[in-house]
Design a protein around this motif. Structure first.
Motif, mmCIF file in Angstrom:
data_model
loop_
_atom_site.group_PDB
_atom_site.id
_atom_site.type_symbol
_atom_site.label_atom_id
_atom_site.label_comp_id
_atom_site.label_asym_id
_atom_site.label_seq_id
_atom_site.Cartn_x
_atom_site.Cartn_y
_atom_site.Cartn_z
ATOM 1 N N THR A 114 0.941 -1.123 0.014
ATOM 2 C CA THR A 114 -0.039 -0.054 0.066
ATOM 3 C C THR A 114 0.944 1.380 -0.026
ATOM 4 N N LEU A 115 2.003 1.278 0.908
ATOM 5 C CA LEU A 115 2.845 2.235 0.658
ATOM 6 C C LEU A 115 3.616 2.639 -0.628
ATOM 7 N N GLU A 116 3.632 1.908 -1.436
ATOM 8 C CA GLU A 116 4.661 1.922 -2.499
ATOM 9 C C GLU A 116 4.121 2.591 -3.494
ATOM 10 N N ALA A 117 5.156 3.753 -3.951
ATOM 11 C CA ALA A 117 4.618 4.885 -4.917
ATOM 12 C C ALA A 117 4.724 4.451 -6.567
ATOM 13 N N PRO A 118 3.894 5.004 -7.209
ATOM 14 C CA PRO A 118 3.676 4.728 -8.577
ATOM 15 C C PRO A 118 5.070 4.655 -9.087
ATOM 16 N N ALA B 19 -2.266 -1.121 -6.694
ATOM 17 C CA ALA B 19 -1.102 -0.661 -6.944
ATOM 18 C C ALA B 19 -1.012 -0.540 -8.400
ATOM 19 N N ALA B 20 -1.341 -1.529 -8.874
ATOM 20 C CA ALA B 20 -1.362 -1.360 -10.300
ATOM 21 C C ALA B 20 -1.898 -0.291 -10.975
ATOM 22 N N GLU B 21 -3.361 0.008 -10.369
ATOM 23 C CA GLU B 21 -4.092 1.071 -10.423
ATOM 24 C C GLU B 21 -3.284 2.563 -10.698
ATOM 25 N N ARG B 22 -2.631 2.649 -9.660
ATOM 26 C CA ARG B 22 -1.762 3.852 -9.359
ATOM 27 C C ARG B 22 -0.676 4.254 -10.146
ATOM 28 N N GLY B 23 -0.203 3.041 -10.836
ATOM 29 C CA GLY B 23 1.134 3.134 -11.708
ATOM 30 C C GLY B 23 2.082 2.403 -11.567
ATOM 31 N N SER C 288 5.336 17.082 -4.356
ATOM 32 C CA SER C 288 4.250 16.386 -5.160
ATOM 33 C C SER C 288 4.624 15.296 -6.033
ATOM 34 N N GLY C 289 3.941 14.120 -5.816
ATOM 35 C CA GLY C 289 4.191 12.937 -6.428
ATOM 36 C C GLY C 289 5.704 12.197 -6.251
ATOM 37 N N GLY C 290 6.373 12.795 -5.077
ATOM 38 C CA GLY C 290 7.763 12.356 -4.820
ATOM 39 C C GLY C 290 8.855 13.137 -5.382
ATOM 40 N N ALA C 291 8.358 14.273 -6.272
ATOM 41 C CA ALA C 291 9.410 14.946 -6.862
ATOM 42 C C ALA C 291 10.461 15.896 -5.829
ATOM 43 N N CYS C 292 11.540 16.050 -6.146
ATOM 44 C CA CYS C 292 12.375 16.735 -5.133
ATOM 45 C C CYS C 292 11.917 18.397 -5.355
ATOM 46 N N ALA C 293 11.640 19.150 -4.161
ATOM 47 C CA ALA C 293 11.355 20.378 -4.188
ATOM 48 C C ALA C 293 12.270 21.243 -3.370
ATOM 49 N N ASP D 231 9.801 23.006 -7.870
ATOM 50 C CA ASP D 231 9.801 21.539 -8.394
ATOM 51 C C ASP D 231 11.089 21.396 -9.224
ATOM 52 N N LEU D 232 12.167 20.511 -8.681
ATOM 53 C CA LEU D 232 13.494 20.300 -9.412
ATOM 54 C C LEU D 232 13.575 19.370 -10.466
ATOM 55 N N ALA D 233 12.246 18.714 -10.848
ATOM 56 C CA ALA D 233 12.011 17.898 -12.017
ATOM 57 C C ALA D 233 12.674 16.579 -11.740
ATOM 58 N N GLU D 234 12.682 16.147 -10.543
ATOM 59 C CA GLU D 234 13.344 14.691 -10.483
ATOM 60 C C GLU D 234 12.648 14.063 -9.225
ATOM 61 N N ARG D 235 12.121 12.902 -9.457
ATOM 62 C CA ARG D 235 11.473 12.422 -8.481
ATOM 63 C C ARG D 235 12.673 11.548 -7.413
ATOM 64 N N SER D 236 12.303 11.547 -6.161
ATOM 65 C CA SER D 236 13.125 10.863 -5.055
ATOM 66 C C SER D 236 12.476 9.856 -4.086
ATOM 67 N N TYR D 237 13.248 8.695 -3.906
ATOM 68 C CA TYR D 237 12.602 7.972 -2.742
ATOM 69 C C TYR D 237 13.533 8.065 -1.431
ATOM 70 N N GLY D 238 13.008 8.087 -0.509
ATOM 71 C CA GLY D 238 13.921 8.632 0.674
ATOM 72 C C GLY D 238 13.554 10.121 0.621
ATOM 73 N N ILE D 239 14.715 10.866 1.265
ATOM 74 C CA ILE D 239 14.602 12.168 1.611
ATOM 75 C C ILE D 239 15.777 12.902 0.934
#
Length: 525
Positions: free
Chosen positions: A39-43, A70-74, A451-456, A473-481
């Motif tokens: 449930t916690l996993e991001a698209p 999870a498949a529905e959210r990407g 938003s959406g996990g993107a670095c800001a 928004d720095l136009a790159e996703r991040s997992y973790g901080i």
């Protein structure tokens, strides 16, 4: 007040060669235990589930629903859950075979050292409200993940999820071993180093030259048995100190979990050996294994304070004086706390520690009063989401996300109310860097998962968060901080773990009065 830039920082995102699929392995006892982790996993993730046994029909149905959502959210689901075939045999070897085939970049599992709910005074043992098999499979998953990383040389990032954590509060609120916040640091020679915890211990990347674009790494920092969390703190001279937990098996079948500490004095050179600080309950391994994750801070004189949550759910600490002598573990007492502590250095040069209360929504602060006695302050006027408190750039202040709204905020002792730092987008703690210059003025920089996990990133005049934060928004996703650091020459860099791309770094462009960044580049030579 919140201001938002509609312009994306930097130009086109540089695509690192050899991008790999962002595969996430979920390793649990049975399908029902995988549901909150899925449930916690991001698209964007590719999810593979490995279970020790098939479990009950209801649990299998619940996991099927979670995977469908999870498949529905990407996300992409990599087939049906893999079943190891029950208990017995060498489960570490069986898990390693599965992980070789899955080849994950990240691994989610359970808590190898869960917190007790009561204590059997007659037998002298802690009592837990979850099956012992959950801790066993987590320990086996960690062992298999370490072995895989040693084979491949590729960092494998691991999250151990606390039992019964509320997934509605986000991934950071569910971690047994918190991800580091300010993990990108400038060394004494001006070069930057990034430290991150992995399945096989800490790895680091470092710049070849000050302010350069060429990096070396990932390079392992020796330390067998380290659990997948990390605290990084700079001392008054600028040297990074690393704190972690180390888990080792005992000959009698138990495990020892101890606080450990290492220092990097020269960028790119070996760190000091990991020094064991033990734990406040190390006399009984059953109690000692529950030690909370360490937080630390230096006072202005250079004395080091390390704090942990102890078995009784209060705070214990050790202090290393400037001459290198450590005190024994000492007990603060007071309010029972959760495993969520943050130490800060105050404007007067002392050290204070904040903690979330275990049985209420309060945040509690401890500070040394005149004469050195610690005083408990139960009046901070806010409630923080688990896993989101972090040191602010302003001495004595902290950042957090509001428990109910998720909005990032700052608070300093004496303030009537927290200071909002923007809207409620994103999750997890906010990292910070100070000393960013624009038009001759000093600014504090904030960086978060937006938003959406993107670095800001956002900034405000140093010491004045109430003037408002302008987020980009720095136009790159991040997992973790994501993290940020300012070199000795004043150049700002931001870094992120991008899905499938490893460590990426972007530098601030040399434009007067601007907070624009160049393209993201992989941290390699």
């Amino acid at each position: 007040m919140t201001r938002r830039s509609e312009r994306r920082a930097g130009g086109a995102v540089a695509q690192a060669p050899g991008i790999r699929p962002h595969v996430v392995a979920v390793v649990v006892t049975e399908p029902a235990a995988a549901v909150p982790l899925v449930t916690l996993e991001a698209p964007g993730a590719e999810i593979a589930v490995v279970c020790l046994r098939a479990g009950a029909k209801e649990g299998r149905a619940a996991l099927d629903r979670a995977l469908a959502q999870a498949a529905e959210r990407g996300c992409r689901v990599l087939g049906a859950p893999r079943i190891l075939g029950g208990e017995g045999g060498d489960s570490v070897a069986a898990l390693l075979d599965e992980l070789r085939e899955i080849n994950p970049e990240r691994l989610h599992t359970l808590d190898p050292d869960p917190v007790h709910v009561s204590f059997d005074e007659t037998g002298g043992t802690p009592v837990y409200d979850e099956p012992a098999g959950h801790a066993d499979i987590a320990a086996d998953a960690l062992a298999a993940a370490r072995a895989l990383q040693s084979e491949t040389g590729e960092p494998l990032y691991v999250d151990c999820h606390r039992a019964k954590a509320d997934v509605r509060l986000g991934a950071a609120s569910c971690l047994r071993h918190p991800a580091p916040v300010n993990w990108l640091v400038a060394g004494f020679d001006g070069r930057l180093t990034a430290f991150l915890p992995t399945a096989a211990g800490v790895v680091r990347w470092f710049q070849d030259l000050p302010d350069g674009t060429a990096w070396r790494g990932p390079e392992p920092v020796e330390g067998p048995g380290l659990l997948p969390g990390l605290t990084v703190v700079r001392d008054p001279h600028g040297f990074p100190h690393l704190f972690a937990l180390r888990r080792t098996r005992r000959g009698d079948g138990g495990v020892d979990v101890e606080v450990v500490h290492a220092v990097q004095y020269r960028t790119g050179q070996p760190l000091t050996p990991w020094n064991s600080l033990g734990g406040p309950n190390s006399g009984d391994w059953r109690k000692g294994r529950e030690v909370g994750f360490p937080t630390a801070a230096f006072d202005s004189a250079g004395n080091l304070f390390v704090f942990v949550r102890n078995f009784g759910h209060s705070i214990s600490y050790r202090c290393q004086s400037v001459d290198g002598v450590w005190t024994a573990w000492q007990h603060l007492g007071g309010t029972r706390v959760a495993d969520d502590l943050v130490a800060v250095t105050t404007p007067h040069g002392g050290v204070e520690v904040y903690a979330r209360a275990r049985d209420t929504e309060a945040v509690v602060r401890w500070y040394p009063a005149q004469g050195g006695a610690w005083t408990e302050d139960r009046t901070p006027p806010f409630a923080a989401r688990p896993g989101t408190m972090s040191p602010a750039p302003e001495p004595g202040s902290i950042h957090f996300r509001d428990l109910r709204t998720n909005a990032p905020s700052a608070w300093r002792p004496g303030a009537q109310a927290p200071c909002p730092l923007g809207d409620a987008e994103g999750s997890g703690p906010v990292a910070a860097a100070s000393g960013v210059e624009m038009d001759g003025w000093a600014y504090s920089l904030l960086i978060r998962s937006g938003s959406g996990g993107a670095c800001a990133v956002g900034a405000y005049p140093e010491g004045r968060p109430g003037t408002g934060v302008w987020w980009q928004d720095l136009a790159e996703r991040s997992y973790g901080i994501p993290a940020a650091a300012v070199s000795r020459t004043g150049r700002l860099a931001v870094a992120t773990r991008a899905p499938g791309q490893g460590l990426l770094v972007a530098h601030r462009r040399e434009q007067a009065g601007s907070l624009a960044f160049g393209d993201w580049q992989p941290a390699r030579g």
